[in-house]
Design a protein around this motif. Structure first.
Motif, PDB file in Angstrom:
ATOM      1  N   GLY A 124       0.848  -1.187   0.000  1.00 37.25           N
ATOM      2  CA  GLY A 124       0.000   0.000   0.000  1.00 37.25           C
ATOM      3  C   GLY A 124       0.878   1.228   0.000  1.00 37.25           C
ATOM      4  N   THR A 262      -3.389   0.562  -9.242  1.00 37.75           N
ATOM      5  CA  THR A 262      -2.769   0.939  -7.974  1.00 37.75           C
ATOM      6  C   THR A 262      -2.242   2.376  -8.003  1.00 37.75           C
ATOM      7  N   TYR A 263      -0.962   2.575  -8.208  1.00 37.56           N
ATOM      8  CA  TYR A 263      -0.362   3.904  -7.976  1.00 37.56           C
ATOM      9  C   TYR A 263       0.417   4.441  -9.171  1.00 37.56           C
ATOM     10  N   ARG A 291      -3.020   0.003   1.857  1.00 37.97           N
ATOM     11  CA  ARG A 291      -3.324   1.372   1.412  1.00 37.97           C
ATOM     12  C   ARG A 291      -3.935   2.170   2.571  1.00 37.97           C
ATOM     13  N   LYS A 295      -2.179   5.495   3.985  1.00 34.80           N
ATOM     14  CA  LYS A 295      -2.914   6.761   3.900  1.00 34.80           C
ATOM     15  C   LYS A 295      -3.080   7.395   5.268  1.00 34.80           C
ATOM     16  N   PHE A 380      -7.684   2.982  -5.730  1.00 36.79           N
ATOM     17  CA  PHE A 380      -7.223   3.840  -4.639  1.00 36.79           C
ATOM     18  C   PHE A 380      -7.365   5.318  -5.011  1.00 36.79           C
TER      19      PHE A 380
END
Length: 433
Positions: A124, A262-263, A291, A295, A380
């Motif tokens: 994450g 994802t990112y 995640r 976060k 996300f």
């Protein structure tokens, strides 16, 4: 000049994302029937055909044909000219029962002893670049295509748009991963064949500049709007016309866009795909949990950037590994005033979050039919919300509601619950902030 970093996204009509959405739509229907369903479904889409295969253990019957066709039509493949549409494409189902060897490692006498559905490591990530704690490159790539899809659905402007599209955003960064400016934007969008090619491409580029980009900028905070200087490069359909698209132009498969999911290439990815898997598969549930941890770490002010890894052995409930990397941005200290190492931060954080699969599933309500919305534009950085959904079973959380004149079971559930900032205060207290 600083250094350049790039992320991409694909639209809901991209062949791989069509496959992801079908897989998650099937998962949702099975969870709607039986919240304890065990599902691992893969989808292939190509010209005039959708194939759904996988392993399932559920109590009830799902009309796979209907789920597939509804999903394809909702995406926007409703024209025969696309050579792939929900009303006429073939649908093949090759779903069989989950292996009892896997099931015995997941289902236990005590629910809290539930084992991980597979081995592996999950990551994450969070950073302070955007209000939703996502990298700006990834977020902008998604926003461009979300708004392009909204324009297509509204049907008032850019009426030539088709469902298939891709975006890419390159940002120039300065020291400490500080975004300085947008360097390059790439938009490739499927379209009708409405004019000679040169004229057609000029019109599409003009509309992207005049309609799409201003619409996206309106959604951005001032800190991100200022990254749009006058000198960024814009490429629109750089290969030429893009009339043949979707599954007719390229075969799509579930799980081929895990970096989009994802990112955008920041942080890391364990390699496992998400869509079509129920949350006993830690590929999915643990990625959501990490995640959530990352976060809340960044939102609590522990660090400006955080990468969290967890690892499991199949059939074992407790993680075999846990790791935190703040990339040198941590600002918390011990009682003696010495800056805490990432190892010390990880040790304290692991005390706070229960990472057994059973605990993760309960924390985020992952036995509910909430997954289809995750299957396009990233899992996300999305907005957490609650909504009432129809289910086909009765328990202590369901209500009876009148839907289209018929009494049906409903329940209020969380969507994108892993995006909540509900642990910020607990993280602050843990580090005496």
């Amino acid at each position: 000049m600083g250094y350049l970093f790039t992320s991409e996204s694909v639209s809901e009509g991209h062949p791989d994302k069509v496959a992801d959405q079908i897989s998650d739509a099937v998962l949702d229907e099975m969870l709607r029937l039986d919240p304890l369903s065990k599902v691992a479904v893969e989808t292939l889409v190509t010209t005039g055909l959708a194939v759904v295969a996988g392993e399932v253990k559920t109590n009830g019957y799902v009309d796979i044909q209907n789920v597939v066709r509804e999903t394809i039509n909702q995406i926007g493949y409703t024209k025969a000219s696309y050579r792939f549409d929900g009303n006429s494409c073939g649908v093949l189902s090759a779903i069989h029962e989950q292996s009892p060897d896997i099931n015995q490692g997941v289902v236990r006498k005590l629910p809290e002893d539930q084992g991980a559905g597979d081995q592996g490591m999950m990551f994450g990530y969070a950073c302070s670049e955007m209000d939703n704690f996502m990298p700006v490159t990834s977020e902008l790539s998604h926003l461009l295509l979300q708004q392009l899809a909204e324009i297509r659905r509204e049907g008032k402007q850019m009426k030539y748009l088709g469902p298939d599209a891709k975006s890419q955003v390159t940002v120039e960064y300065g020291p400490g991963w500080k975004p300085l400016r947008i360097d390059t934007i790439v938009i490739s969008t499927q379209h009708d064949d409405f004019a000679p090619e040169e004229q057609m491409l000029a019109k599409i580029k003009e509309d992207v500049e005049r309609i799409l980009i201003p619409r996206v900028k309106k959604l951005l905070p001032a800190s991100v709007k200022k990254l749009f200087k006058d000198d960024f490069t814009l490429w629109v359909n750089p290969t030429g016309k893009f009339v043949v698209g979707g599954p007719h132009g390229d075969t799509g498969l579930t799980g081929r866009k895990i970096i989009v999911d994802t990112y955008g290439g920041r942080g890391a990815h364990g390699g496992g795909a998400f869509s079509g898997k129920d949350s006993s598969k830690v590929d999915r549930s643990a990625a959501y949990a990490t995640r959530h941890i990352a976060k809340n770490i960044v939102a609590a002010g522990i660090a400006d950037e955080a990468l969290v890894q967890v690892a499991y052995a199949i059939g074992v409930s407790q993680p075999v590994g846990f790791y935190v990397n703040t990339f040198g941005t941590a600002r918390v200290k011990d009682a003696a005033g010495k800056k805490l190492t990432d190892q010390a931060i990880a040790t304290k954080i692991q005390e706070l979050f229960d990472l057994r699969p059973y605990a993760i599933i309960n924390r985020f309500g992952l036995t509910n039919p909430i997954f289809k919305p995750t299957a396009a534009y990233g899992h996300f950085g999305r907005q957490h919300y609650k909504a009432v959904v129809e289910v086909k079973y009765k328990d202590e959380n369901t209500s009876v509601s009148l839907i289209d004149g018929v009494e049906k079971y409903t329940k209020e559930v969380d969507f994108f619950g892993w995006e909540r900032l509900d642990y910020v205060d607990r993280v602050k207290n843990l580090f005496a902030l």
